[in-house]
Design a protein around this motif. Sequence first.
Motif, PDB file in Angstrom:
ATOM      1  N   ARG A 136       0.855  -1.202   0.000  1.00  0.00           N
ATOM      2  CA  ARG A 136       0.000   0.000   0.000  1.00  0.00           C
ATOM      3  C   ARG A 136       0.881   1.238   0.000  1.00  0.00           C
ATOM      4  O   ARG A 136       1.832   1.334   0.778  1.00  0.00           O
ATOM      5  CB  ARG A 136      -0.910   0.013   1.220  1.00  0.00           C
ATOM      6  N   ARG A 137       0.501   2.223  -0.857  1.00  0.00           N
ATOM      7  CA  ARG A 137       1.218   3.487  -0.902  1.00  0.00           C
ATOM      8  C   ARG A 137       0.209   4.632  -0.857  1.00  0.00           C
ATOM      9  O   ARG A 137      -0.802   4.601  -1.579  1.00  0.00           O
ATOM     10  CB  ARG A 137       2.060   3.593  -2.176  1.00  0.00           C
ATOM     11  N   PRO A 138       0.466   5.638  -0.024  1.00  0.00           N
ATOM     12  CA  PRO A 138      -0.483   6.758   0.064  1.00  0.00           C
ATOM     13  C   PRO A 138      -0.488   7.582  -1.224  1.00  0.00           C
ATOM     14  O   PRO A 138       0.548   7.764  -1.870  1.00  0.00           O
ATOM     15  CB  PRO A 138       0.037   7.573   1.245  1.00  0.00           C
ATOM     16  N   THR A 139      -1.660   8.080  -1.592  1.00  0.00           N
ATOM     17  CA  THR A 139      -1.814   8.973  -2.743  1.00  0.00           C
ATOM     18  C   THR A 139      -2.659  10.175  -2.332  1.00  0.00           C
ATOM     19  O   THR A 139      -3.217  10.228  -1.230  1.00  0.00           O
ATOM     20  CB  THR A 139      -2.488   8.252  -3.924  1.00  0.00           C
ATOM     21  N   ARG A 140      -2.796  11.152  -3.220  1.00  0.00           N
ATOM     22  CA  ARG A 140      -3.576  12.358  -2.910  1.00  0.00           C
ATOM     23  C   ARG A 140      -5.030  12.017  -2.635  1.00  0.00           C
ATOM     24  O   ARG A 140      -5.655  12.574  -1.723  1.00  0.00           O
ATOM     25  CB  ARG A 140      -3.467  13.335  -4.078  1.00  0.00           C
ATOM     26  N   ARG A 141      -5.594  11.072  -3.389  1.00  0.00           N
ATOM     27  CA  ARG A 141      -7.023  10.740  -3.250  1.00  0.00           C
ATOM     28  C   ARG A 141      -7.268   9.693  -2.181  1.00  0.00           C
ATOM     29  O   ARG A 141      -8.372   9.562  -1.666  1.00  0.00           O
ATOM     30  CB  ARG A 141      -7.541  10.236  -4.601  1.00  0.00           C
ATOM     31  N   GLY A 142      -6.234   8.938  -1.857  1.00  0.00           N
ATOM     32  CA  GLY A 142      -6.416   7.848  -0.894  1.00  0.00           C
ATOM     33  C   GLY A 142      -5.166   6.995  -0.797  1.00  0.00           C
ATOM     34  O   GLY A 142      -4.192   7.359  -0.146  1.00  0.00           O
ATOM     35  N   HIS A 143      -5.172   5.885  -1.523  1.00  0.00           N
ATOM     36  CA  HIS A 143      -3.982   5.038  -1.540  1.00  0.00           C
ATOM     37  C   HIS A 143      -3.979   4.194  -2.817  1.00  0.00           C
ATOM     38  O   HIS A 143      -4.991   4.088  -3.512  1.00  0.00           O
ATOM     39  CB  HIS A 143      -3.919   4.128  -0.307  1.00  0.00           C
ATOM     40  N   ALA A 144      -2.831   3.638  -3.096  1.00  0.00           N
ATOM     41  CA  ALA A 144      -2.704   2.686  -4.207  1.00  0.00           C
ATOM     42  C   ALA A 144      -2.249   1.354  -3.662  1.00  0.00           C
ATOM     43  O   ALA A 144      -1.448   1.296  -2.713  1.00  0.00           O
ATOM     44  CB  ALA A 144      -1.715   3.195  -5.245  1.00  0.00           C
ATOM     45  N   ARG A 145      -2.757   0.318  -4.231  1.00  0.00           N
ATOM     46  CA  ARG A 145      -2.302  -1.029  -3.910  1.00  0.00           C
ATOM     47  C   ARG A 145      -1.432  -1.509  -5.074  1.00  0.00           C
ATOM     48  O   ARG A 145      -1.901  -1.598  -6.205  1.00  0.00           O
ATOM     49  CB  ARG A 145      -3.475  -1.972  -3.683  1.00  0.00           C
ATOM     50  N   VAL A 146      -0.192  -1.758  -4.769  1.00  0.00           N
ATOM     51  CA  VAL A 146       0.755  -2.227  -5.775  1.00  0.00           C
ATOM     52  C   VAL A 146       0.816  -3.742  -5.679  1.00  0.00           C
ATOM     53  O   VAL A 146       1.205  -4.300  -4.642  1.00  0.00           O
ATOM     54  CB  VAL A 146       2.145  -1.603  -5.571  1.00  0.00           C
ATOM     55  N   LEU A 147       0.408  -4.403  -6.737  1.00  0.00           N
ATOM     56  CA  LEU A 147       0.335  -5.865  -6.776  1.00  0.00           C
ATOM     57  C   LEU A 147       1.478  -6.411  -7.614  1.00  0.00           C
ATOM     58  O   LEU A 147       1.730  -5.923  -8.722  1.00  0.00           O
ATOM     59  CB  LEU A 147      -1.001  -6.311  -7.376  1.00  0.00           C
ATOM     60  N   ARG A 148       2.135  -7.409  -7.112  1.00  0.00           N
ATOM     61  CA  ARG A 148       3.179  -8.107  -7.876  1.00  0.00           C
ATOM     62  C   ARG A 148       2.658  -9.499  -8.199  1.00  0.00           C
ATOM     63  O   ARG A 148       2.519 -10.341  -7.318  1.00  0.00           O
ATOM     64  CB  ARG A 148       4.482  -8.138  -7.083  1.00  0.00           C
ATOM     65  N   GLU A 149       2.361  -9.697  -9.468  1.00  0.00           N
ATOM     66  CA  GLU A 149       1.663 -10.892  -9.931  1.00  0.00           C
ATOM     67  C   GLU A 149       2.572 -11.744 -10.800  1.00  0.00           C
ATOM     68  O   GLU A 149       3.452 -11.219 -11.497  1.00  0.00           O
ATOM     69  CB  GLU A 149       0.429 -10.479 -10.744  1.00  0.00           C
ATOM     70  N   PRO A 150       2.353 -13.056 -10.832  1.00  0.00           N
ATOM     71  CA  PRO A 150       3.172 -13.908 -11.702  1.00  0.00           C
ATOM     72  C   PRO A 150       2.996 -13.529 -13.164  1.00  0.00           C
ATOM     73  O   PRO A 150       1.890 -13.207 -13.610  1.00  0.00           O
ATOM     74  CB  PRO A 150       2.651 -15.318 -11.416  1.00  0.00           C
ATOM     75  N   VAL A 151       4.088 -13.572 -13.912  1.00  0.00           N
ATOM     76  CA  VAL A 151       4.058 -13.127 -15.302  1.00  0.00           C
ATOM     77  C   VAL A 151       3.243 -14.072 -16.172  1.00  0.00           C
ATOM     78  O   VAL A 151       2.692 -13.659 -17.196  1.00  0.00           O
ATOM     79  CB  VAL A 151       5.495 -12.970 -15.835  1.00  0.00           C
ATOM     80  N   GLY A 152       3.162 -15.358 -15.805  1.00  0.00           N
ATOM     81  CA  GLY A 152       2.367 -16.301 -16.593  1.00  0.00           C
ATOM     82  C   GLY A 152       3.102 -17.589 -16.857  1.00  0.00           C
ATOM     83  O   GLY A 152       3.680 -18.191 -15.948  1.00  0.00           O
ATOM     84  N   VAL A 153       3.108 -18.015 -18.106  1.00  0.00           N
ATOM     85  CA  VAL A 153       3.816 -19.229 -18.516  1.00  0.00           C
ATOM     86  C   VAL A 153       5.254 -18.857 -18.850  1.00  0.00           C
ATOM     87  O   VAL A 153       5.497 -17.960 -19.659  1.00  0.00           O
ATOM     88  CB  VAL A 153       3.138 -19.886 -19.732  1.00  0.00           C
ATOM     89  N   ALA A 154       6.184 -19.569 -18.232  1.00  0.00           N
ATOM     90  CA  ALA A 154       7.603 -19.277 -18.436  1.00  0.00           C
ATOM     91  C   ALA A 154       8.281 -20.452 -19.132  1.00  0.00           C
ATOM     92  O   ALA A 154       8.169 -21.597 -18.678  1.00  0.00           O
ATOM     93  CB  ALA A 154       8.286 -18.992 -17.103  1.00  0.00           C
ATOM     94  N   ALA A 155       8.965 -20.151 -20.223  1.00  0.00           N
ATOM     95  CA  ALA A 155       9.813 -21.139 -20.892  1.00  0.00           C
ATOM     96  C   ALA A 155      11.213 -21.007 -20.312  1.00  0.00           C
ATOM     97  O   ALA A 155      11.824 -19.941 -20.377  1.00  0.00           O
ATOM     98  CB  ALA A 155       9.837 -20.894 -22.394  1.00  0.00           C
ATOM     99  N   LEU A 156      11.714 -22.085 -19.740  1.00  0.00           N
ATOM    100  CA  LEU A 156      13.020 -22.098 -19.085  1.00  0.00           C
ATOM    101  C   LEU A 156      13.974 -22.953 -19.909  1.00  0.00           C
ATOM    102  O   LEU A 156      13.723 -24.136 -20.131  1.00  0.00           O
ATOM    103  CB  LEU A 156      12.901 -22.659 -17.662  1.00  0.00           C
ATOM    104  N   VAL A 157      15.060 -22.348 -20.351  1.00  0.00           N
ATOM    105  CA  VAL A 157      15.997 -23.028 -21.252  1.00  0.00           C
ATOM    106  C   VAL A 157      17.384 -22.989 -20.623  1.00  0.00           C
ATOM    107  O   VAL A 157      17.919 -21.909 -20.353  1.00  0.00           O
ATOM    108  CB  VAL A 157      16.019 -22.366 -22.640  1.00  0.00           C
ATOM    109  N   ALA A 158      17.960 -24.156 -20.386  1.00  0.00           N
ATOM    110  CA  ALA A 158      19.273 -24.260 -19.746  1.00  0.00           C
ATOM    111  C   ALA A 158      20.266 -24.934 -20.686  1.00  0.00           C
ATOM    112  O   ALA A 158      19.881 -25.734 -21.544  1.00  0.00           O
ATOM    113  CB  ALA A 158      19.173 -25.065 -18.444  1.00  0.00           C
ATOM    114  N   PRO A 159      21.551 -24.646 -20.521  1.00  0.00           N
ATOM    115  CA  PRO A 159      22.586 -25.272 -21.345  1.00  0.00           C
ATOM    116  C   PRO A 159      23.031 -26.602 -20.747  1.00  0.00           C
ATOM    117  O   PRO A 159      22.596 -27.003 -19.661  1.00  0.00           O
ATOM    118  CB  PRO A 159      23.706 -24.244 -21.308  1.00  0.00           C
TER     119      PRO A 159
END
Length: 487
Positions: A136-159
Amino acid sequence: MPDFPVDVADEFRECFYVGGRWVRAGAGRRVTLVSPSTERDVLTLPLADSTEVERAVAAARAAFDTGPWPRMPASDRAAHLKRLAEEVRGRLPLLAKLWTAQVGAPIGFAEGLVHAGESRFDYYAGLVEDYAFTERRPTRRGHARVLREPVGVAALVAPWNATFNIFAHKVAAALGAGCAVVLKSPVESPLDALVIAECAEAAGLPPGVVNVITADALESARLVGSPAVDKISFTGSVPTGRRIAEAAARRMVRTTLELGGKSAAILLDDVDLSTAVPALMPFVMPFSGQICFSQTRVLAPRHRLAEVEEALLAAVRSLTVGDPWERTTDVGPVLNERQYRRVLDYVETGRAEGARLLTGGGRSAGFERGHYIDPTVFTGVTPGMTVAREEIFGPVVTIQAYTDIDDAVRLADSTDFGLSGSVFGADAERAFEVAARVRTGHLAVNGFEISPNVPFGGRKLSGHGREGGPEGLEGFLETKAVFMPGS
């Protein structure tokens, strides 16, 4: 000893892991593993075709879009990761043996380093429990909720060179973030990721969260180009990394790329060689120099050059070249005939360009079969020489002389790579000041270390993005801001 002295599950020999099941591969192409030490064919395994690649991506897509994994509380994902870590821990002896059997890593080296991979699962299990996925971060009107969400499907490639450890970096962070993943195994070392799949199954991860295939370049391109893939995490060569970056840019897909290095070890003028050289040696040509962070360029004060040459030469000549299954072996074979010829071509180029060979430079004596190259040291090396600029990926180290600290930093930065490095000196804080000036992603003072809570990655042609630490988790997260009224 049999050609492939590791007992692997029947599923590993004929199946991929897709949608939470061991799925028998079609009757398509196969890959034959060749022993680096005997040059004999040792095992034949399936390669995925386009249909199997698409099935793996579809399984991950379904797991992410409709499954419980990205929606469960972070504490529940952490509990799954802890169980996964326990399953991995029980298979470390197997993973070490697979490292030796598939690509020739000395068994003592392999047994020591597989623990680095294991530590990633424990670290991310702990990090996810306390990570601020919502802020949560304060803003002029109230606050913002900053969400950190999984990017989705990940292709993982290793040598092929450190497959389990590199996959561990990627898998633990991606799963901790809430992604569903497709692991694309290299054709040279396809078994490590199947062990991870077995661990995921035993740990009770939901179906489709972890999927494993083995694919060649053609089908790998199909994977990273799939419109259903949201993130690509790749470790490998610069040419392949460029192609992935170009393909990802067309769709604005998130990428993490680690593309190798040409790292420098700076020996300061006050260095104690009796302690610095033993601390440096395990990282000069680990696994025959086939590790991306190898400290392959030693930079020495000009007035101490002869002293450094003598100390490094003695240390390199003391290394034992031998059968990778022997615990006394320091340097085993390189991967294959192609790699063997490539390294020796670099040696000939070094000679032709005027570098002076102190030791090595050819096939190891006493080995009629196997891809053995004597540990090699060049001196009289200048920045423009090929052996000073390009990643050789073999048991070759160069010595370059510098005049002062500014010159040492200039030499350290004189390649197109910027992955790793080290500084050795009597005063650790002075060494830190030098390290802070070098344009590279990862350095160490008076030793070397890789830790799961510290970011690892490169600059310049060594790539972008970081693995390890909170930075590694954040590479699999997207950030969303929601403005709310009120406090």
